[in-house]
Write a protein that holds these residues in place. Sequence first.
Motif, mmCIF file in Angstrom:
data_model
loop_
_atom_site.group_PDB
_atom_site.id
_atom_site.type_symbol
_atom_site.label_atom_id
_atom_site.label_comp_id
_atom_site.label_asym_id
_atom_site.label_seq_id
_atom_site.Cartn_x
_atom_site.Cartn_y
_atom_site.Cartn_z
ATOM 1 N N TYR A 179 0.857 -1.191 0.000
ATOM 2 C CA TYR A 179 0.000 0.000 0.000
ATOM 3 C C TYR A 179 0.889 1.235 0.000
ATOM 4 O O TYR A 179 1.718 1.410 0.883
ATOM 5 C CB TYR A 179 -0.901 0.021 1.243
ATOM 6 C CG TYR A 179 -1.670 1.315 1.381
ATOM 7 C CD1 TYR A 179 -2.762 1.564 0.566
ATOM 8 C CD2 TYR A 179 -1.289 2.286 2.292
ATOM 9 C CE1 TYR A 179 -3.474 2.751 0.667
ATOM 10 C CE2 TYR A 179 -1.990 3.478 2.402
ATOM 11 C CZ TYR A 179 -3.076 3.705 1.587
ATOM 12 O OH TYR A 179 -3.781 4.884 1.671
ATOM 13 N N ASN A 180 0.726 2.078 -1.000
ATOM 14 C CA ASN A 180 1.582 3.262 -1.113
ATOM 15 C C ASN A 180 0.788 4.563 -1.057
ATOM 16 O O ASN A 180 1.275 5.606 -1.470
ATOM 17 C CB ASN A 180 2.395 3.193 -2.413
ATOM 18 C CG ASN A 180 3.356 2.037 -2.401
ATOM 19 O OD1 ASN A 180 4.110 1.868 -1.464
ATOM 20 N ND2 ASN A 180 3.297 1.203 -3.414
ATOM 21 N N GLY A 181 -0.419 4.503 -0.517
ATOM 22 C CA GLY A 181 -1.271 5.678 -0.446
ATOM 23 C C GLY A 181 -0.750 6.766 0.472
ATOM 24 O O GLY A 181 -1.189 7.914 0.398
ATOM 25 N N ASP A 182 0.178 6.430 1.333
ATOM 26 C CA ASP A 182 0.723 7.430 2.253
ATOM 27 C C ASP A 182 1.983 8.100 1.713
ATOM 28 O O ASP A 182 2.560 8.962 2.359
ATOM 29 C CB ASP A 182 1.003 6.804 3.624
ATOM 30 C CG ASP A 182 1.908 5.587 3.549
ATOM 31 O OD1 ASP A 182 2.117 5.063 2.444
ATOM 32 O OD2 ASP A 182 2.384 5.152 4.611
ATOM 33 N N LEU A 183 2.404 7.721 0.510
ATOM 34 C CA LEU A 183 3.576 8.343 -0.104
ATOM 35 C C LEU A 183 3.155 9.566 -0.906
ATOM 36 O O LEU A 183 2.051 9.631 -1.440
ATOM 37 C CB LEU A 183 4.290 7.361 -1.039
ATOM 38 C CG LEU A 183 4.864 6.110 -0.387
ATOM 39 C CD1 LEU A 183 5.490 5.207 -1.438
ATOM 40 C CD2 LEU A 183 5.880 6.455 0.675
ATOM 41 N N SER A 184 4.048 10.520 -1.018
ATOM 42 C CA SER A 184 3.742 11.721 -1.790
ATOM 43 C C SER A 184 3.888 11.445 -3.284
ATOM 44 O O SER A 184 4.534 10.485 -3.704
ATOM 45 C CB SER A 184 4.686 12.862 -1.392
ATOM 46 O OG SER A 184 5.995 12.588 -1.846
ATOM 47 N N SER A 185 3.286 12.318 -4.075
ATOM 48 C CA SER A 185 3.421 12.213 -5.535
ATOM 49 C C SER A 185 4.884 12.348 -5.928
ATOM 50 O O SER A 185 5.347 11.692 -6.864
ATOM 51 C CB SER A 185 2.607 13.308 -6.221
ATOM 52 O OG SER A 185 1.246 13.143 -5.969
ATOM 53 N N ARG A 186 5.608 13.189 -5.240
ATOM 54 C CA ARG A 186 7.035 13.387 -5.527
ATOM 55 C C ARG A 186 7.813 12.094 -5.308
ATOM 56 O O ARG A 186 8.665 11.730 -6.110
ATOM 57 C CB ARG A 186 7.608 14.493 -4.650
ATOM 58 C CG ARG A 186 9.087 14.753 -4.901
ATOM 59 C CD ARG A 186 9.562 15.917 -4.101
ATOM 60 N NE ARG A 186 8.927 17.120 -4.619
ATOM 61 C CZ ARG A 186 9.579 18.186 -5.046
ATOM 62 N NH1 ARG A 186 10.891 18.208 -4.975
ATOM 63 N NH2 ARG A 186 8.955 19.223 -5.494
ATOM 64 N N GLN A 187 7.526 11.394 -4.224
ATOM 65 C CA GLN A 187 8.226 10.138 -3.953
ATOM 66 C C GLN A 187 7.934 9.104 -5.041
ATOM 67 O O GLN A 187 8.842 8.472 -5.573
ATOM 68 C CB GLN A 187 7.824 9.580 -2.586
ATOM 69 C CG GLN A 187 8.373 10.355 -1.418
ATOM 70 C CD GLN A 187 7.810 9.858 -0.108
ATOM 71 O OE1 GLN A 187 6.602 9.801 0.084
ATOM 72 N NE2 GLN A 187 8.705 9.488 0.793
ATOM 73 N N CYS A 188 6.658 8.931 -5.349
ATOM 74 C CA CYS A 188 6.274 7.948 -6.382
ATOM 75 C C CYS A 188 6.841 8.351 -7.740
ATOM 76 O O CYS A 188 7.331 7.505 -8.490
ATOM 77 C CB CYS A 188 4.763 7.807 -6.449
ATOM 78 S SG CYS A 188 4.065 7.025 -4.982
ATOM 79 N N GLY A 189 6.773 9.625 -8.048
ATOM 80 C CA GLY A 189 7.294 10.114 -9.320
ATOM 81 C C GLY A 189 8.792 9.949 -9.441
ATOM 82 O O GLY A 189 9.306 9.694 -10.530
ATOM 83 N N SER A 190 9.492 10.071 -8.333
ATOM 84 C CA SER A 190 10.943 9.906 -8.380
ATOM 85 C C SER A 190 11.317 8.473 -8.722
ATOM 86 O O SER A 190 12.306 8.233 -9.432
ATOM 87 C CB SER A 190 11.598 10.335 -7.064
ATOM 88 O OG SER A 190 11.237 9.476 -6.002
#
Length: 61
Positions: free
Chosen positions: A32-43
């Motif tokens: 589950y990665n819903g608590d990660l920011s868009s910046r983290q996922c995008g990186s």
Amino acid sequence: MSNKALVPEAKNGLSRFKNEVAQEIGVPFTDYNGDLSSRQCGSVGGEMVKRMVQEYESKIK
């Protein structure tokens, strides 16, 4: 556009690659990665693309 994978066998490989990249750059991916920011996922995605392009370029030279 269809949501069907063009190469279903690639799904597991890309998932392993994603998790490897995330671990290397310090992004805590889990099921589950819903608590990660868009910046983290995008990186993670950006680094994956960067590495795939580098790999392709090294093969065509």
